[in-house]
Enzyme design. Structure first.
Site, short mmCIF file in Angstrom:
data_model
loop_
_atom_site.label_atom_id
_atom_site.label_comp_id
_atom_site.label_asym_id
_atom_site.label_seq_id
_atom_site.Cartn_x
_atom_site.Cartn_y
_atom_site.Cartn_z
N LYS A 107 0.86 -1.69 0.01
CA LYS A 107 -0.08 -0.08 0.21
C LYS A 107 1.31 1.24 0.02
O LYS A 107 2.04 1.04 0.68
CB LYS A 107 -0.83 0.24 1.15
N GLY A 219 -22.65 5.35 0.57
CA GLY A 219 -21.41 5.82 -0.23
C GLY A 219 -21.92 5.24 -1.62
O GLY A 219 -22.34 4.80 -2.38
N GLY A 221 -20.36 6.38 -4.00
CA GLY A 221 -18.90 7.23 -5.60
C GLY A 221 -18.34 5.50 -6.43
O GLY A 221 -19.52 5.52 -7.08
N GLY A 224 -19.70 2.30 -5.13
CA GLY A 224 -21.53 2.11 -4.26
C GLY A 224 -22.01 2.38 -5.28
O GLY A 224 -23.30 1.75 -5.70
P1 NAD Z 1 -14.47 6.98 -3.85
O1 NAD Z 1 -14.04 8.11 -3.55
O2 NAD Z 1 -15.64 6.95 -5.82
O3 NAD Z 1 -16.52 7.24 -3.42
C1 NAD Z 1 -16.52 6.80 -1.75
C2 NAD Z 1 -17.86 7.42 -1.52
O4 NAD Z 1 -18.54 7.75 0.03
C3 NAD Z 1 -18.14 9.19 -1.80
O5 NAD Z 1 -19.49 9.00 -2.35
C4 NAD Z 1 -18.09 9.97 -0.69
O6 NAD Z 1 -19.19 11.14 -0.38
C5 NAD Z 1 -18.28 8.67 0.46
N1 NAD Z 1 -18.42 9.18 1.39
C6 NAD Z 1 -17.32 9.49 2.09
N2 NAD Z 1 -17.82 9.89 3.52
C7 NAD Z 1 -19.31 9.29 3.98
C8 NAD Z 1 -19.19 9.21 5.08
N3 NAD Z 1 -19.22 9.40 6.46
N4 NAD Z 1 -20.60 8.36 4.77
C9 NAD Z 1 -20.41 7.86 3.98
N5 NAD Z 1 -20.46 8.02 2.87
C10 NAD Z 1 -18.96 8.85 2.79
O7 NAD Z 1 -14.23 5.90 -3.84
P2 NAD Z 1 -14.65 4.06 -4.03
O8 NAD Z 1 -13.24 3.63 -4.89
O9 NAD Z 1 -15.88 3.83 -4.44
O10 NAD Z 1 -14.23 3.29 -2.88
C11 NAD Z 1 -14.76 3.22 -1.50
C12 NAD Z 1 -14.27 2.10 -0.55
O11 NAD Z 1 -14.09 0.88 -1.07
C13 NAD Z 1 -13.04 2.04 -0.24
O12 NAD Z 1 -13.07 1.89 0.63
C14 NAD Z 1 -11.61 1.86 -1.26
O13 NAD Z 1 -10.80 1.57 -0.29
C15 NAD Z 1 -12.78 0.77 -1.20
N6 NAD Z 1 -12.31 -0.02 -2.71
C16 NAD Z 1 -12.57 0.37 -3.44
C17 NAD Z 1 -12.80 -0.05 -5.34
C18 NAD Z 1 -12.57 0.55 -6.42
O14 NAD Z 1 -12.60 -0.63 -7.50
N7 NAD Z 1 -13.01 1.36 -6.60
C19 NAD Z 1 -11.64 -1.58 -5.33
C20 NAD Z 1 -11.56 -2.09 -3.77
C21 NAD Z 1 -11.70 -1.39 -2.64
#
Ligand code: NAD
Length: 414
Positions: A107, A219, A221, A224
């Site tokens: 990481k 979430g 993002g 989600g």
């Molecule tokens: P992202 O930044 O696109 O989305 C994160 C979302 O969470 C945003 O909509 C943000 O507004 C929301 N958020 C932040 N604080 C919050 C709160 N207090 N309450 C509710 N919602 C809140 O990130 P992502 O890529 O979607 O990743 C999300 C999680 O999934 C992370 O932990 C990341 O490590 C994990 N993850 C993502 C991937 C991937 O391919 N995108 C792969 C493995 C793991």
């Protein structure tokens, strides 16, 4: 209460030692496994637009690489501790072996709020970092990918800088690049798609109906929202979704297309005029069938676990359920599909991208999808069957499978 993520990661390993011992895994291996191989801190001076120099700190933890290059994401975020970086590197090692990829875990995390940097400053920071550590990166040893707040443009700057430094175009050295320079097809939705297939496979194995279930998603993002779009087509009912500004709830079904448009316009889900807005705490307690955690770590802990009603909890985010809460949920008969299985599909397609980059050969979309589905189905079945056999939860079963596989590699190499 602040929970140390590295201690949680170690606890999850120690929690399965009895099962591993039964399978012949030695304590010598476990003891070594609890610690990362290497933790590096790099401080980078960047010339800002106003000509001041600002120093940015990067943490990097390489956990284990018994059977392949270290792999995982570069995160740009202002809040980080060394323990968090170490924990995420452990989880990545475990994850890559649950789905049987020839990779190890690491990481990177840079302490920066990228929203405060201009595009030029961001580029300088990204290229500077590669200049500082490129001798430790190469396609057979250590392959970075994007994570929170990093994107294909950033990976592109990095691969460009790397290729110039080593005098060779090296697309296999970084993944998550734009499609025009060897981003594997399916990468952008792989995590959400994989999470959905794992869940569907679980329902299939349980011979339970998927259609008609109610879903809440924390979430909105990348992970989600893409998940919401995919699961919506399966006849489930999404009743709640959140972002950092709040949660929105509509018992009659949320319109995900409208939510996506809001997010594309940089608005919040709470800007939807007609739905009820509820607090973060309340949404976790909603009486829904499936709760999808796709935002932050440490959301369900010993403090709120008794109030969680969802029968199925899918972890698309890393570490949203603490080890103590895991035990309680299992006792209460609630099913957690753990991060190390549920969100392992981004790294799987990253691995495909690495392979394609190294081969200098592009797989068609159908081939990527076919390979992904085979791994997803097999891994879910492996975890499901072991959990049933040992009467343990899916996280423990995933750990046992992963650590036993890693032990076999460690044993023949040591
Ligand atoms: P992202 O930044 O696109 O989305 C994160 C979302 O969470 C945003 O909509 C943000 O507004 C929301 N958020 C932040 N604080 C919050 C709160 N207090 N309450 C509710 N919602 C809140 O990130 P992502 O890529 O979607 O990743 C999300 C999680 O999934 C992370 O932990 C990341 O490590 C994990 N993850 C993502 C991937 C991937 O391919 N995108 C792969 C493995 C793991």
């Amino acid at each position: 209460m602040t929970i140390n993520p590295y201690e949680s990661a170690k606890k999850q390993i120690l929690n399965v030692y009895d099962f591993l011992k039964e399978k012949g895994v030695s304590w010598e291996f476990i003891e070594e496994y609890l610690y990362p191989d290497r933790v590096l801190q790099v401080n980078i001076p960047v010339k800002m637009d106003n000509w001041d120099v600002k120093v940015f700190t990067w943490y990097r933890s390489q956990h284990k690489s018994y059977r392949g290059p270290y792999k995982w994401g570069i995160r740009f975020h202002q809040d980080v501790t060394e323990n968090e970086v170490k924990a995420l590197s452990v989880w990545m090692s475990v994850k890559t072996w649950v789905v049987d990829l020839p990779l190890g875990g690491w990481k990177w995390w840079i302490i920066v709020n990228p929203k405060e940097l201009s595009q030029r400053e961001l580029e300088e920071l990204s290229r500077w970092y590669v200049r500082a550590i490129y001798k430790y990166l190469w396609p057979d040893f250590d392959v970075p990918a994007p994570d929170v707040n990093t994107n294909p443009q950033i990976m592109s700057w990095m691969v460009d800088e790397y290729s110039k430094l080593v005098w060779k175009f090296t697309p296999g050295a970084f993944t998550g690049k734009p499609l025009s320079i060897w981003w594997s097809r399916w990468r952008n939705i792989a995590t959400s798609l994989g999470g959905l297939y794992v869940l569907e496979e679980y329902f299939d194995l349980e011979k339970e109906e998927f259609q008609g279930k109610t879903v809440a998603i924390q979430g909105a993002g990348n992970a989600g929202l893409n998940f919401a779009k995919l699961i919506e087509k399966k006849g489930v009912k999404i009743v709640a979704i959140s972002d950092s500004r709040g949660w929105i709830y509509d018992p009659d079904w949320l319109n995900i297309e409208k939510i996506e448009k809001l997010k594309q316009n940089k608005q919040s889900v709470t800007d939807l005029p007609w739905a009820e807005i509820i607090s973060n705490d309340d949404i976790l307690k909603l009486d829904v069938d499936i709760l999808v955690l796709a935002a932050l770590e440490n959301q369900i802990t010993s403090e709120n676990v008794e109030d969680i009603k969802a029968k199925y909890i899918l972890e698309l985010a890393n570490w949203p359920v603490s080890p103590e809460a895991d035990e309680v949920l299992f006792e209460k008969g609630q099913v957690v599909i753990p991060d190390i299985l549920a969100n392992a599909w981004g790294v799987t397609v990253s691995y495909f991208e690495q392979v394609q980059g190294n081969m200098n050969y592009y797989w068609p979309e159908s081939e990527v999808f076919e390979r992904l589905s085979v791994i997803m189905k097999k891994s879910t079945k492996d975890v499901y069957n072991l959990a049933k056999e040992l009467k343990i939860d899916f996280r423990k079963a995933s750990y046992v499978i992963s650590l036993e596989r890693q032990y076999e590699a460690w044993k023949v190499r040591k």
